[in-house]
Design an enzyme around this catalytic site. Structure first.
Site, PDB file in Angstrom:
ATOM      1  N   ARG A 129       4.850 -32.041 -32.225  1.00 48.64           N
ATOM      2  CA  ARG A 129       3.725 -32.862 -31.889  1.00 48.64           C
ATOM      3  C   ARG A 129       3.034 -32.861 -30.447  1.00 48.64           C
ATOM      4  NH1 ARG A 129       6.721 -37.267 -35.257  1.00 48.64           N
ATOM      5  NH2 ARG A 129       7.824 -36.713 -33.856  1.00 48.64           N
ATOM      6  N   ASP A 132       7.913  -5.448 -42.916  1.00 47.27           N
ATOM      7  CA  ASP A 132       7.319  -4.251 -42.865  1.00 47.27           C
ATOM      8  C   ASP A 132       7.682  -3.258 -44.218  1.00 47.27           C
ATOM      9  OD1 ASP A 132       6.858  -4.450 -40.171  1.00 47.27           O
ATOM     10  OD2 ASP A 132       8.687  -3.915 -39.569  1.00 47.27           O
ATOM     11  N   ASP A 141       8.520   8.036 -51.797  1.00 45.73           N
ATOM     12  CA  ASP A 141       8.614   9.377 -51.445  1.00 45.73           C
ATOM     13  C   ASP A 141       9.494   9.489 -50.246  1.00 45.73           C
ATOM     14  OD1 ASP A 141       6.784   7.438 -50.239  1.00 45.73           O
ATOM     15  OD2 ASP A 141       6.157   8.820 -48.857  1.00 45.73           O
ATOM     16  N   GLN A 167       5.607 -11.032 -42.383  1.00 46.18           N
ATOM     17  CA  GLN A 167       6.874 -11.154 -42.399  1.00 46.18           C
ATOM     18  C   GLN A 167       7.583 -11.012 -43.746  1.00 46.18           C
ATOM     19  OE1 GLN A 167       5.215 -13.565 -39.986  1.00 46.18           O
ATOM     20  NE2 GLN A 167       5.066 -11.697 -39.007  1.00 46.18           N
ATOM     21  N   LYS A 177       3.214  -4.358 -46.961  1.00 42.88           N
ATOM     22  CA  LYS A 177       2.322  -5.507 -47.421  1.00 42.88           C
ATOM     23  C   LYS A 177       0.611  -5.081 -47.132  1.00 42.88           C
ATOM     24  CE  LYS A 177       4.443  -8.330 -44.920  1.00 42.88           C
ATOM     25  NZ  LYS A 177       5.449  -7.549 -44.341  1.00 42.88           N
ATOM     26  N   THR A 185       5.510  -1.556 -35.856  1.00 40.51           N
ATOM     27  CA  THR A 185       4.127  -1.497 -35.744  1.00 40.51           C
ATOM     28  C   THR A 185       3.670  -2.062 -34.557  1.00 40.51           C
ATOM     29  OG1 THR A 185       3.982  -1.413 -38.149  1.00 40.51           O
ATOM     30  CG2 THR A 185       1.878  -1.782 -36.999  1.00 40.51           C
ATOM     31  N   ALA A 190       3.021  -9.982 -36.759  1.00 37.99           N
ATOM     32  CA  ALA A 190       2.898  -9.108 -37.724  1.00 37.99           C
ATOM     33  C   ALA A 190       2.171  -7.788 -37.208  1.00 37.99           C
ATOM     34  CB  ALA A 190       1.897  -9.854 -38.622  1.00 37.99           C
ATOM     35  N   GLY A 191       2.498  -6.807 -38.068  1.00 37.71           N
ATOM     36  CA  GLY A 191       1.948  -5.279 -37.782  1.00 37.71           C
ATOM     37  C   GLY A 191       1.691  -4.817 -39.207  1.00 37.71           C
ATOM     38  N   HIS A 192       0.592  -4.971 -39.757  1.00 38.08           N
ATOM     39  CA  HIS A 192       0.187  -4.353 -41.023  1.00 38.08           C
ATOM     40  C   HIS A 192      -0.382  -3.177 -41.117  1.00 38.08           C
ATOM     41  CE1 HIS A 192       1.129  -8.632 -42.787  1.00 38.08           C
ATOM     42  NE2 HIS A 192       2.094  -8.311 -42.092  1.00 38.08           N
ATOM     43  N   THR A 193      -0.292  -2.325 -41.695  1.00 45.35           N
ATOM     44  CA  THR A 193      -0.748  -0.940 -41.613  1.00 45.35           C
ATOM     45  C   THR A 193      -1.654  -0.602 -42.894  1.00 45.35           C
ATOM     46  OG1 THR A 193       1.223  -0.414 -40.394  1.00 45.35           O
ATOM     47  CG2 THR A 193      -0.270   1.560 -40.861  1.00 45.35           C
ATOM     48  N   GLY A 216       7.028  -0.885 -31.320  1.00 47.23           N
ATOM     49  CA  GLY A 216       7.577   0.309 -31.356  1.00 47.23           C
ATOM     50  C   GLY A 216       9.071   0.812 -31.554  1.00 47.23           C
TER      51      GLY A 216
HETATM   52  P1  GDP Z   1       3.897  -4.336 -43.506  1.00 45.37           P
HETATM   53  O1  GDP Z   1       4.103  -5.178 -42.152  1.00 45.37           O
HETATM   54  O2  GDP Z   1       4.677  -4.983 -44.622  1.00 45.37           O
HETATM   55  O3  GDP Z   1       2.331  -4.398 -43.766  1.00 45.37           O
HETATM   56  O4  GDP Z   1       4.470  -2.807 -43.466  1.00 45.37           O
HETATM   57  P2  GDP Z   1       4.082  -2.021 -42.154  1.00 45.37           P
HETATM   58  O5  GDP Z   1       2.780  -1.500 -41.984  1.00 45.37           O
HETATM   59  O6  GDP Z   1       4.730  -2.557 -40.809  1.00 45.37           O
HETATM   60  O7  GDP Z   1       4.993  -0.856 -42.310  1.00 45.37           O
HETATM   61  C1  GDP Z   1       4.924  -0.022 -43.378  1.00 45.37           C
HETATM   62  C2  GDP Z   1       4.670   1.522 -43.186  1.00 45.37           C
HETATM   63  O8  GDP Z   1       4.940   2.350 -44.239  1.00 45.37           O
HETATM   64  C3  GDP Z   1       3.360   1.677 -42.515  1.00 45.37           C
HETATM   65  O9  GDP Z   1       3.509   2.883 -41.515  1.00 45.37           O
HETATM   66  C4  GDP Z   1       2.680   2.162 -43.983  1.00 45.37           C
HETATM   67  O10 GDP Z   1       1.545   2.946 -43.668  1.00 45.37           O
HETATM   68  C5  GDP Z   1       3.872   2.969 -44.534  1.00 45.37           C
HETATM   69  N1  GDP Z   1       3.762   2.798 -45.940  1.00 45.37           N
HETATM   70  C6  GDP Z   1       3.493   1.931 -46.880  1.00 45.37           C
HETATM   71  N2  GDP Z   1       3.620   2.307 -48.054  1.00 45.37           N
HETATM   72  C7  GDP Z   1       4.354   3.479 -48.126  1.00 45.37           C
HETATM   73  C8  GDP Z   1       4.760   4.511 -49.055  1.00 45.37           C
HETATM   74  O11 GDP Z   1       4.812   4.069 -50.211  1.00 45.37           O
HETATM   75  N3  GDP Z   1       5.391   5.612 -48.743  1.00 45.37           N
HETATM   76  C9  GDP Z   1       5.470   6.110 -47.465  1.00 45.37           C
HETATM   77  N4  GDP Z   1       5.663   7.161 -46.841  1.00 45.37           N
HETATM   78  N5  GDP Z   1       4.776   5.063 -46.347  1.00 45.37           N
HETATM   79  C10 GDP Z   1       4.385   3.925 -46.712  1.00 45.37           C
HETATM   80  P1  IMO Z   2       5.451  -7.976 -40.733  1.00 45.98           P
HETATM   81  O1  IMO Z   2       4.155  -8.924 -41.091  1.00 45.98           O
HETATM   82  C1  IMO Z   2       9.269  -7.160 -39.422  1.00 45.98           C
HETATM   83  C2  IMO Z   2      11.131 -10.159 -36.738  1.00 45.98           C
HETATM   84  C3  IMO Z   2      11.447  -9.964 -35.414  1.00 45.98           C
HETATM   85  C4  IMO Z   2      12.708 -10.942 -35.199  1.00 45.98           C
HETATM   86  C5  IMO Z   2      12.436 -12.209 -35.986  1.00 45.98           C
HETATM   87  C6  IMO Z   2      11.708 -13.243 -34.995  1.00 45.98           C
HETATM   88  O2  IMO Z   2       4.817  -6.736 -40.121  1.00 45.98           O
HETATM   89  O3  IMO Z   2       6.241  -7.450 -41.825  1.00 45.98           O
HETATM   90  P2  IMO Z   2       9.379 -13.607 -33.920  1.00 45.98           P
HETATM   91  O4  IMO Z   2       8.667 -12.664 -33.029  1.00 45.98           O
HETATM   92  O5  IMO Z   2       8.651 -13.625 -35.349  1.00 45.98           O
HETATM   93  O6  IMO Z   2       9.833 -15.014 -33.366  1.00 45.98           O
HETATM   94  O7  IMO Z   2      10.582 -12.648 -34.423  1.00 45.98           O
HETATM   95  O8  IMO Z   2      11.391 -11.584 -36.975  1.00 45.98           O
HETATM   96  N1  IMO Z   2       9.677 -10.138 -37.318  1.00 45.98           N
HETATM   97  C7  IMO Z   2       9.427  -9.192 -37.973  1.00 45.98           C
HETATM   98  N2  IMO Z   2       9.979  -7.924 -38.826  1.00 45.98           N
HETATM   99  N3  IMO Z   2       8.210  -7.438 -39.837  1.00 45.98           N
HETATM  100  C8  IMO Z   2       7.369  -8.400 -39.096  1.00 45.98           C
HETATM  101  O9  IMO Z   2       6.271  -8.672 -39.467  1.00 45.98           O
HETATM  102  C9  IMO Z   2       8.011  -9.159 -38.278  1.00 45.98           C
HETATM  103  N4  IMO Z   2       7.438 -10.370 -37.502  1.00 45.98           N
HETATM  104  C10 IMO Z   2       8.819 -10.945 -36.852  1.00 45.98           C
HETATM  105  O10 IMO Z   2      11.941  -8.655 -35.292  1.00 45.98           O
HETATM  106  O11 IMO Z   2      13.883 -10.187 -35.848  1.00 45.98           O
HETATM  107 MG    MG Z   3       5.148  -4.743 -40.267  1.00 42.25          MG
END
Ligand code: GDP
Ligand code: IMO
Ligand code: MG
Length: 459
Positions: A141, A12, A360, A232, A15, A326, A38-41, A329
């Site tokens: 396997r 988070d 910020d 991750q 990325k 993401t 993963a939860g990428h925004t 929740g």
């Molecule tokens: P990821 O899993 O690494 O792709 O990151 P996530 O999407 O799970 O979490 C990053 C959160 O921060 C998302 O809601 C993004 O929209 C937000 N975000 C990313 N870069 C910035 C930043 O520079 N400032 C702020 N305020 N929010 C950001």
């Molecule tokens: P992104 O790509 C943050 C954490 C889980 C737990 C551990 C193992 O959005 O950065 P799993 O379901 O993978 O077996 O859980 O890893 N975890 C993450 N934490 N961002 C993620 O992905 C994660 N994917 C797994 O919370 O601690």
């Molecule tokens: Mg994420």
């Protein structure tokens, strides 16, 4: 020239946003590990896209590849593609035939094992997506690969071998009755065969399966540009993270070679960009030496290892940064930036550049701290120790920086690096100096335009 995007901390870090930022120059964006944990925004044009499996390049219309190192839940993949279509995108996603399939029983087992562990406060706090059990079967396997879905005879043989074992595991080891489970069909060979044979047909009809290694090699031979999107982060890497509070794959840069079928030379010839959040968040269990304030019940055994007295500050940062998972929740635990963690991460990954996000969010604080080093058994450590038990005993030596004001961050992004408040620049430069890597981008907000671009790795 490739660009590999790697989470430097605990996931988070932002990325998805960086993939989107630099993605304009890429033709193909490939994930190399993980699955729908993963939860990428990506935030662009007034729209917020949440991506779990579809590579974040989809927002710019780039071809996405899920490499052999990924674990794929086809149900969530199809659902996600549909949701993105409703938002006006047209995702073109190819899935490696060598990638492993998350089957319904993997999710059930993920839940059961976490429940059992939680009886002794040992749960990992997984996302519940069946990630661990699927990688377990891969290593054992006995997994089902995407390519197996295309051949009904192979699929049936694989299921007939593995499903009775899982049923026995649930009944004889965990003492549950499969017929009492919410989804007993998850353990029924015929039901699984029917569903996943159809999924195989669908993948085939839509031409979605590829040999990722050949697909990406051919793309590069055709002068196409490839980006690798890590999921991750380094400290939840199964080898380099804080085991057992980790995910089950290798988010670190080496994973990009193994998880796509390209040579390490290809990855090393390109750029490896470490994505850093300007503070620290964590979902799930495990130590966190710079923790400001935990989330009750989410940190078994390691509640408030940091001074932990800053619950209010943690809550402030959590709210300002919207720090809620993401995927699940869940409220994220919050801490100061941890330099021993980042030095470990820089060594493991070999960052050629850094994108530091979320400055910020810290704006308006009087002082901003970082864990500069650790104290362990009377010794100062500059990098994370290898065992989680030692890490759990580390106390952070905090270094203090003067805070910076909240400003018009969009204007700062327009004007460039020098427009960033001076105190924030001192903070950024300290991080870059310690990690011996250049700053390529600074995130000053979630949107594509809310980034100060110092360097474009593709130019
Ligand atoms: P990821 O899993 O690494 O792709 O990151 P996530 O999407 O799970 O979490 C990053 C959160 O921060 C998302 O809601 C993004 O929209 C937000 N975000 C990313 N870069 C910035 C930043 O520079 N400032 C702020 N305020 N929010 C950001
Ligand atoms: P992104 O790509 C943050 C954490 C889980 C737990 C551990 C193992 O959005 O950065 P799993 O379901 O993978 O077996 O859980 O890893 N975890 C993450 N934490 N961002 C993620 O992905 C994660 N994917 C797994 O919370 O601690
Ligand atoms: Mg994420």
């Amino acid at each position: 020239m490739t660009v590999t995007i790697v989470g430097s901390q605990l996931g988070d870090e932002g990325k998805g946003g960086v993939v989107d930022l630099y993605g304009d120059a890429a033709d193909v964006v490939a994930r190399y590990q993980g699955g729908d944990n993963a939860g990428h925004t990506v935030v662009h044009g007034g729209e917020k896209y949440k991506l779990s499996l579809v590579p974040s390049g989809a927002v710019r219309g780039k071809v996405g590849v899920l490499g052999n190192g990924c674990v794929v839940n086809p149900r969530t993949l199809f659902d996600e593609i549909e949701t993105l279509r409703e938002k006006g995108l047209d995702p073109d996603v190819r899935v490696a035939e060598r990638a492993h399939v998350i089957l319904p029983f993997h999710r059930v087992l993920d839940g059961i094992e976490e429940d059992v562990k939680s009886e002794d406060d040992q749960e990992v706090g997984t996302t519940g997506r069946g990630i661990g059990p699927t990688y377990e079967d891969k290593a054992g396997r006995r997994g089902v690969r995407v390519g197996d879905l295309l051949d009904p005879d192979v699929l049936r043989a694989r299921l007939e071998y593995v499903v009775p074992q899982k049923r026995t595991l649930v009944e004889d080891v965990y003492g549950a009755d499969v017929s009492d489970l919410e989804n007993p069909d998850a353990f029924d060979v015929d039901a699984l065969f029917e569903e996943f044979r159809e999924i195989g047909q669908r993948l085939d009809e839509q031409d979605m399966t590829v040999n990722a290694s050949a697909f990406l090699t051919d793309a590069m031979a055709d002068d196409e540009t490839v980006m690798f999107e890590g999921a991750q982060g380094t400290v939840i890497d199964i080898d380099h993270g804080n085991y057992p509070y980790v995910t089950s794959s290798n988010p670190t840069a080496g994973g990009a070679a193994v998880g796509t079928g390209l040579s390490p030379n290809v990855i090393a010839d390109g750029e490896i960009i470490g994505i850093v959040k300007a503070y620290l968040t964590r979902v799930g269990s495990g130590p966190l030496p710079t923790e400001l304030g935990g989330v009750e019940g989410d940190t078994p055994g390691y509640d408030e290892q940091g001074d932990g007295e800053n619950e209010e500050l943690a809550t402030y940062i959590r709210e300002e940064g919207g720090e809620y998972g993401t995927v699940t929740g869940r409220p994220r635990r919050v801490g100061w930036l941890d330099m021993p963690m980042l030095r470990h991460s820089a060594r493991v990954n070999g960052f050629t550049g850094l994108a530091i996000n979320h400055i910020d969010v810290l704006a308006g604080l009087e002082e901003v701290k970082v864990g500069h080093s650790y104290e362990l058994d009377g010794e100062e450590l500059l990098a994370m120790p290898p065992t989680t038990e030692e890490w759990g005993d580390c106390e952070a030596n905090l270094k203090s920086f003067e805070g910076w004001d909240d400003v018009d961050w969009s204007a700062v992004a327009d004007e460039g690096y020098e427009a960033i408040p001076e105190n924030a620049r001192s903070y950024l430069e300290y991080v870059a100096d310690e990690l011996e890597a250049d700053i390529y981008a600074v995130g000053v907000g979630p949107g594509r335009e809310e980034t100060v671009v110092v360097e474009n790795p593709y130019e």
